[in-house]
Each structure stands twice: as C-alpha cells, then as structure tokens.
Design an enzyme around this catalytic site. Structure first.
Site, PDB file in Angstrom:
ATOM      1  N   SER A  45       0.807  -1.220   0.000  1.00 41.23           N
ATOM      2  CA  SER A  45       0.000   0.000   0.000  1.00 41.23           C
ATOM      3  C   SER A  45       0.840   1.270   0.000  1.00 41.23           C
ATOM      4  O   SER A  45       0.286   2.370  -0.021  1.00 41.23           O
ATOM      5  CB  SER A  45      -0.914   0.002   1.224  1.00 41.23           C
ATOM      6  OG  SER A  45      -0.143   0.120   2.407  1.00 41.23           O
ATOM      7  N   THR A 168      -1.632   2.520   3.256  1.00 36.77           N
ATOM      8  CA  THR A 168      -1.160   3.892   3.485  1.00 36.77           C
ATOM      9  C   THR A 168      -0.473   3.983   4.840  1.00 36.77           C
ATOM     10  O   THR A 168      -0.907   3.357   5.802  1.00 36.77           O
ATOM     11  CB  THR A 168      -2.319   4.912   3.448  1.00 36.77           C
ATOM     12  OG1 THR A 168      -2.967   4.814   2.195  1.00 36.77           O
ATOM     13  CG2 THR A 168      -1.864   6.347   3.673  1.00 36.77           C
ATOM     14  N   THR A 186       1.540   6.894   0.335  1.00 37.62           N
ATOM     15  CA  THR A 186       0.669   5.811  -0.138  1.00 37.62           C
ATOM     16  C   THR A 186       0.853   5.529  -1.621  1.00 37.62           C
ATOM     17  O   THR A 186       1.296   6.410  -2.370  1.00 37.62           O
ATOM     18  CB  THR A 186      -0.820   6.182   0.099  1.00 37.62           C
ATOM     19  OG1 THR A 186      -1.648   5.042  -0.140  1.00 37.62           O
ATOM     20  CG2 THR A 186      -1.283   7.302  -0.822  1.00 37.62           C
ATOM     21  N   ARG A 196      -5.831   9.680 -10.438  1.00 42.19           N
ATOM     22  CA  ARG A 196      -6.618   9.889  -9.213  1.00 42.19           C
ATOM     23  C   ARG A 196      -5.662  10.200  -8.050  1.00 42.19           C
ATOM     24  O   ARG A 196      -4.728   9.456  -7.782  1.00 42.19           O
ATOM     25  CB  ARG A 196      -7.436   8.640  -8.911  1.00 42.19           C
ATOM     26  CG  ARG A 196      -8.250   8.704  -7.605  1.00 42.19           C
ATOM     27  CD  ARG A 196      -7.505   8.088  -6.448  1.00 42.19           C
ATOM     28  NE  ARG A 196      -8.312   7.983  -5.238  1.00 42.19           N
ATOM     29  CZ  ARG A 196      -7.850   7.615  -4.054  1.00 42.19           C
ATOM     30  NH1 ARG A 196      -6.582   7.299  -3.925  1.00 42.19           N
ATOM     31  NH2 ARG A 196      -8.631   7.537  -3.014  1.00 42.19           N
ATOM     32  N   THR A 219      -6.128   7.238   6.988  1.00 41.03           N
ATOM     33  CA  THR A 219      -6.054   6.186   5.977  1.00 41.03           C
ATOM     34  C   THR A 219      -7.485   5.754   5.675  1.00 41.03           C
ATOM     35  O   THR A 219      -8.418   6.114   6.396  1.00 41.03           O
ATOM     36  CB  THR A 219      -5.239   4.964   6.458  1.00 41.03           C
ATOM     37  OG1 THR A 219      -5.895   4.403   7.599  1.00 41.03           O
ATOM     38  CG2 THR A 219      -3.825   5.338   6.838  1.00 41.03           C
ATOM     39  N   GLY A 220      -7.622   4.969   4.608  1.00 40.63           N
ATOM     40  CA  GLY A 220      -8.962   4.525   4.234  1.00 40.63           C
ATOM     41  C   GLY A 220      -9.428   5.248   2.987  1.00 40.63           C
ATOM     42  O   GLY A 220      -8.627   5.770   2.224  1.00 40.63           O
TER      43      GLY A 220
END
Ligand code: ASP
Length: 313
Positions: A45, A168, A186, A196, A219-220
């Site tokens: 990640s 991340t 990340t 993106r 994060t997420g």
C-alpha cells in the site's frame, strides 16, 4: 517526545523514536519512519511493492506538514520515486508551492537528484493481474472499459476492502522542542483511475498539523476524507478544546453523511501537543502503534470504533 502511526508504520517507528531521543526534529523522525515503510516490499500500500493503478503503473501520493510554521509539501500521482515523502519535504522546503502533481513532480524529483526506481514488484504485478483477470490486458483497447472496470474495483482492493488500516502509512511525531509534524505516504487504491489523487496528498483531508492544537492523519477511503476535510476537522476539534478522543469521534461522525457505493472504511490517528494520542476507525478490531519516552519497543493500542451507518434515507 512521542511518535505514533498506522499499524504498518511499525517497521519505521523505532528509527523515528531514536531520532527524537537523539535530540532530532519531528520532521526528520517522520520522514525517516516513513522511509522504512516506503522501502518495505511486503507492504502493498506504500512505495516499493505498492499495488498499481488501473493501467498497471504504481502511482504515489505523499504529504508532510510542519506544525511549527504550518508549512506543507505534497506530491500526487508520482511515478518512479521510491521516497515520495522526501520529495514532499523538498517541495515544502525549496519551492514557493505546497503541492506538485504528475509530470511536474517527477521533473522536480529529477532536479533534486532522486533516482528513477521501478516500483512495481512481481508480487504486486501478480495481485494486479489477478484483479483484472477476465479483462483485456491491452491498455489501448482496454481504455473504453475503464469506467466499467472501475465499478466495484475499489471494493476489491485486497489491502483495503476490509476497511482495516492496512493501507497507506501515517506517522505523527512530537519532538523535544515541542514541535509536531505529520506525514502520509501511499500508493493509493489499487486499480484507481490513472491520475486519481487521494487524501494522502491533500493537506486538510489526509494530513493536518498545527503545533498549537495537534496533528491528525488518515487512511482509508480518501474521497471521504477529502469531502469531509477530516484531518483538519480533527485538529479544529482540538482547537475548540475537545480531547483527542472526542475530536476524532466528532470528525468521524461527519462521515455518516458521505456513505456511498464505494464505502470501504476510514481511519485516523491524532496527537496532541501535550503528547496525548488516540486513533479511530470505522471498522472493528483495528490498532495503531506508538512509542513515547518510556517505551522500550513499539507498542500497539486499539483504535476507537466509530460506527458509521450511513445517512438515513
Ligand atoms: N487513503 C488512501 C487513498 O485514498 C488509501 C488508504 O489509506 O488505504 O489513496
């Protein structure tokens, strides 16, 4: 002196704490701790070994913010840079800008003497290809299918589908001089649309830091942190006198209004100027890591669960 991070920051936390104990700055501690994660090929990640975007390119985002000056540096959509956290720091320290993306960021990396590194490992490529199995592998003919392919892809990211804090890296540090720094790095969501940029590179969304009130990083699902300005919202809560625990909880309750078809969870870590810390997740049984002056090894603590159920119809 305190250093905290997402659970995958474990590989770099001791190095960060050593810097703080030696009288180093929070800026160096955060950068060096994140270096270790960016170099970790087993972490799919972040940095080397990160999972690629929809067309198979590893595309990185990173940011760093200095709580003493509110200076910030960020890079988004960068290829071939092993340590985007250091590139973000150079943006902060050497340019009259806060955010570079894509080709411009890569040009700046070359000017700074960063080597061009192949970041897609065999392991990450296999995971990427498995994700695309059944799809046309030719990126030209594939282009017309991108939007269709995107539907559901985010939810299939193996590092992130659970919403757990596997993806991340976040690191926040408080040094002996009382300065706070927040860093995030990340490879973003796997199979993301090329170009993106997520919250990790967006100051206020995935990263915010102010010596007076505190630091927060996320994060997420980055789109949610961008839409709710989550890191800044947490720090704003601290400014308003909330405890780290309450500031995080309040900020996460805001996410309830943002639930959508790609919902996959959010997490945050928070560090106050007096060294108190906390972490949050919308997913059960997640943890974060920290070290303070009393720590002899990296310690782990549970994140507070903030249930996000979705806005009533
Ligand atoms: N926040 C990152 C992004 O949206 C992904 C993650 O933390 O898992 O790119």
């Amino acid at each position: 002196m305190v250093i905290i991070g997402s659970s995958n920051a474990r590989v770099g936390l001791e190095r960060g704490m050593e810097i703080l104990r030696d009288g180093g700055t929070a800026l160096d501690a955060v950068e060096q701790a994140i270096w270790a994660v960016e170099s970790n090929v087993d972490d799919h990640s972040v940095g080397l070994g990160g999972l690629p975007n929809l067309v198979g390119e590893v595309e990185l985002d990173a940011s760093i913010m200095d709580g003493a000056t509110l200076a910030a540096g960020a890079v988004g959509g960068v290829h071939g840079v092993l340590h985007p956290i250091s590139l973000a720091r150079r943006v902060m320290e050497e340019l009259p800008h806060a955010f570079l993306v894509g080709a411009g960021a890569e040009r700046f990396a070359r000017e700074c003497g960063f080597p061009v590194t192949e970041l897609l490992t065999e392991d990450a490529r296999r995971i990427y290809e498995r994700g695309l199995s059944g799809e046309d592998q030719d990126s030209g003919r594939y282009a017309g299918k991108i939007l269709r392919a995107m539907v559901g892809r985010l939810a299939l990211d193996p590092e992130r589908a659970s919403g757990k804090d596997a993806g991340t890296v976040n690191v926040l540090a408080l040094d002996g001089a009382g300065h706070l720094v927040a860093g995030v790095s990340t490879s973003g969501f796997a199979w993301k649309y090329p170009g993106r940029v997520g919250d990790s590179a967006v100051i206020g969304a995935g990263n915010y830091c102010d010596d007076r009130y505190g630091a927060a990083a996320c994060t997420g699902r980055g789109e949610m942190a961008i839409r709710a300005a989550t890191a800044h919202t947490v720090v704003r809560g601290l400014k308003d006198g909330l405890s780290p625990a309450e500031a995080g909880r309040q900020a996460f309750l805001e996410l309830d209004w943002l639930v959508d078809a790609f919902w996959s969870g959010m997490n945050a870590v928070v560090l106050a100027p007096d060294g108190r810390h906390a972490a949050f997740s919308t997913v059960e049984h997640t943890t974060y890591v920290y070290m303070d002056e009393a720590s002899t090894a990296v310690e782990s603590a549970p994140r507070t669960l903030v249930a996000v159920t979705g806005r009533p119809a």
